[in-house]
Design a protein around this motif. Structure first.
Motif, PDB file in Angstrom:
ATOM      1  N   ILE A   1      96.088  39.812  65.955  1.00 17.02           N
ATOM      2  CA  ILE A   1      96.646  38.890  64.961  1.00 17.02           C
ATOM      3  C   ILE A   1      95.591  38.587  63.902  1.00 17.02           C
ATOM      4  O   ILE A   1      95.862  38.648  62.695  1.00 17.02           O
TER       5      ILE A   1
ATOM      6  N   THR B   1      99.913  35.532  55.194  1.00 15.41           N
ATOM      7  CA  THR B   1     100.892  35.115  56.200  1.00 15.41           C
ATOM      8  C   THR B   1     102.149  34.553  55.536  1.00 15.41           C
ATOM      9  O   THR B   1     103.255  34.719  56.047  1.00 15.41           O
TER      10      THR B   1
ATOM     11  N   TYR C   1     104.147  37.432  54.346  1.00 12.69           N
ATOM     12  CA  TYR C   1     104.865  38.025  55.481  1.00 12.69           C
ATOM     13  C   TYR C   1     106.122  37.226  55.784  1.00 12.69           C
ATOM     14  O   TYR C   1     107.185  37.798  56.056  1.00 12.69           O
ATOM     15  N   ALA C   2     106.003  35.911  55.738  1.00  7.81           N
ATOM     16  CA  ALA C   2     107.172  35.048  55.979  1.00  7.81           C
ATOM     17  C   ALA C   2     108.241  35.259  54.911  1.00  7.81           C
ATOM     18  O   ALA C   2     109.437  35.265  55.212  1.00  7.81           O
TER      19      ALA C   2
ATOM     20  N   SER D   1     108.552  28.635  58.121  1.00  7.57           N
ATOM     21  CA  SER D   1     108.340  29.799  58.985  1.00  7.57           C
ATOM     22  C   SER D   1     107.114  29.555  59.861  1.00  7.57           C
ATOM     23  O   SER D   1     106.127  28.965  59.406  1.00  7.57           O
ATOM     24  N   PRO D   2     107.143  30.008  61.103  1.00  3.36           N
ATOM     25  CA  PRO D   2     105.949  29.899  61.955  1.00  3.36           C
ATOM     26  C   PRO D   2     104.784  30.739  61.436  1.00  3.36           C
ATOM     27  O   PRO D   2     103.656  30.567  61.886  1.00  3.36           O
ATOM     28  N   TYR D   3     105.077  31.634  60.484  1.00  5.04           N
ATOM     29  CA  TYR D   3     104.019  32.452  59.883  1.00  5.04           C
ATOM     30  C   TYR D   3     103.354  31.745  58.693  1.00  5.04           C
ATOM     31  O   TYR D   3     102.388  32.271  58.143  1.00  5.04           O
ATOM     32  N   ASN D   4     103.865  30.605  58.282  1.00  6.35           N
ATOM     33  CA  ASN D   4     103.295  29.878  57.147  1.00  6.35           C
ATOM     34  C   ASN D   4     102.084  29.088  57.637  1.00  6.35           C
ATOM     35  O   ASN D   4     102.214  27.995  58.195  1.00  6.35           O
ATOM     36  N   THR D   5     100.899  29.648  57.413  1.00  2.00           N
ATOM     37  CA  THR D   5      99.678  29.007  57.897  1.00  2.00           C
ATOM     38  C   THR D   5      99.198  27.893  56.978  1.00  2.00           C
ATOM     39  O   THR D   5      98.128  27.327  57.201  1.00  2.00           O
TER      40      THR D   5
ATOM     41  N   HIS E   1     101.405  25.242  59.289  1.00  3.71           N
ATOM     42  CA  HIS E   1     101.137  25.202  60.724  1.00  3.71           C
ATOM     43  C   HIS E   1      99.683  25.559  61.011  1.00  3.71           C
ATOM     44  O   HIS E   1      99.127  26.473  60.395  1.00  3.71           O
TER      45      HIS E   1
ATOM     46  N   PRO F   1      99.415  32.712  63.540  1.00  2.00           N
ATOM     47  CA  PRO F   1     100.844  33.070  63.517  1.00  2.00           C
ATOM     48  C   PRO F   1     101.226  33.709  64.844  1.00  2.00           C
ATOM     49  O   PRO F   1     100.355  34.138  65.614  1.00  2.00           O
TER      50      PRO F   1
ATOM     51  N   ILE G   1     100.610  40.490  61.443  1.00  2.40           N
ATOM     52  CA  ILE G   1     101.427  40.572  60.230  1.00  2.40           C
ATOM     53  C   ILE G   1     101.364  41.954  59.586  1.00  2.40           C
ATOM     54  O   ILE G   1     101.977  42.169  58.543  1.00  2.40           O
TER      55      ILE G   1
END
Length: 347
Positions: free
Chosen positions: A225, A262, A265-266, A283-287, A290, A294, A298
């Motif tokens: 990751i 990231t 990617y989202a 999105s859980p990919y939005n760093t 969050h 992720p 990605i």
């Protein structure tokens, strides 16, 4: 002197024993015949399969390959019939494309007798940093396998690569190793995936994987990751281990990573510049929203990015940004300095 006549009971007992022996022999012959019919025969779906017989492989080794690939039921039955049909010296090495799963031994021997057919090969190029969607598009363009078919296989969850890719992982994102490959014409999605995973395994050997715990990571999967984010963010070799250090420093402090790749990617698209609305994507990919990593890689990182993820450069940096048109990055531990560099980028 006359020999006493055999008693009737003894004659009956001898006949009974003979009858039992004959019944047992018949049963054994029947069982052997039943086994042979099963072992040399075939039922079930006949899926096309490519079998490679290595140079120097013995007849027994070829038999084992065929049994493992579910072409035949029994390697023993194959070896017995092969010997009686004049294949004592083995089989011609090469790639056989005229085989399927669930063939009778006789049919397999007839196919092998024809020898391997010359195979056309196709070259496919997969650069570093491709997502699984981009890889599927490249597979379709270069190998003629439909994008949908490849994605279905890559997201089936049936592939694993211990100890890096855990069993049951629902996507191969990050593990389709970037490289130039040669495939036989008619290769399937499974053929492509297996070859790319095998290449990952080959490239990964010898790297310091046991160091991941000292970096604050929970698994070798998390190394991928981190490596995938490095791959998408860095253009130059010197920046890779520094970006890795920023990621680990932020994780240690519990700071959001705030990595643009990231968010892209989202969004499912790549932009020259993200907007404030883009940074709010749910999105859980939005760093940016969050903390932590992720949920999956990605993109597919190259070896240099994996090495950087495992061996980050020492430093206390918490921020980096592009500082010239070529894509080099500037690094700092100061937020004030970061703001200054963002207003006036200099490397």
């Amino acid at each position: 002197m006359k020999t006493p006549a055999r008693r009737p009971r003894e004659r009956r007992r001898g006949g009974l024993v003979l009858l039992i022996v004959l019944i047992l022999l018949v049963c054994l012959v029947g069982a052997a015949g039943g086994w042979w019919a099963w072992a040399s025969g075939a039922t079930g779906p006949k899926d096309k399969i490519v079998v490679v017989t290595p140079h120097g492989a013995s007849g027994a080794e070829v038999a084992n390959i065929l049994e493992q690939d579910h072409v035949i039921r029994s390697s023993l039955a194959f070896k017995v019939m092969a010997r009686f049909r004049g294949f004592a010296h083995g089989f011609e090495a090469g790639t056989y494309t005229n085989l399927t799963t669930n063939m009778s031994v006789a049919a397999v021997l007839a196919a092998l007798k024809k020898g391997p057919l010359p195979q056309k090969t196709l070259t496919a190029v997969f650069p570093e940093g491709l997502t699984i969607n981009q890889t599927a598009a490249a597979v379709q363009d270069q190998l003629g396998i439909t994008r949908q078919d490849f994605l279905a296989a890559a997201r089936s969850g049936k592939y694993a690569l211990p100890p890096y890719l855990p069993k049951g992982t629902p996507t191969l994102e990050g593990f389709l190793f970037p490289k130039t490959y040669d495939f036989f014409a008619g290769a399937t999605s499974g053929d492509v995936i297996k070859k790319m995973l095998a290449q990952f395994d080959k490239e990964a050997r010898g790297l310091p994987w046991n160091d991941y715990k000292s970096l604050g990571l929970k698994s070798k999967y998390q190394v991928l990751i981190v490596a995938s984010m490095i791959e998408r963010e860095a253009r130059f070799a010197d920046d890779r281990p520094r970006i890795a250090r920023v990621i680990y420093n932020r994780l240690k402090k519990g700071m959001p990573l705030q990595i643009d790749a990231t968010v892209e990617y989202a969004l499912g698209t790549y932009k020259p510049k993200l907007t404030f609305d883009d940074l709010k994507v749910d999105s859980p990919y939005n760093t940016y929203l969050h903390t932590g990593l992720p949920p999956t890689p990605i993109a597919s990182p190259g070896l240099a990015s994996i090495e950087a993820a495992l061996s980050p450069q020492s430093g206390n940096w918490l921020y980096y940004l592009v500082c010239d048109k070529e894509g080099h990055h500037a690094f700092t531990s100061s937020y004030a300095e970061f703001l200054r560099l963002r207003a006036n980028p200099t490397c």
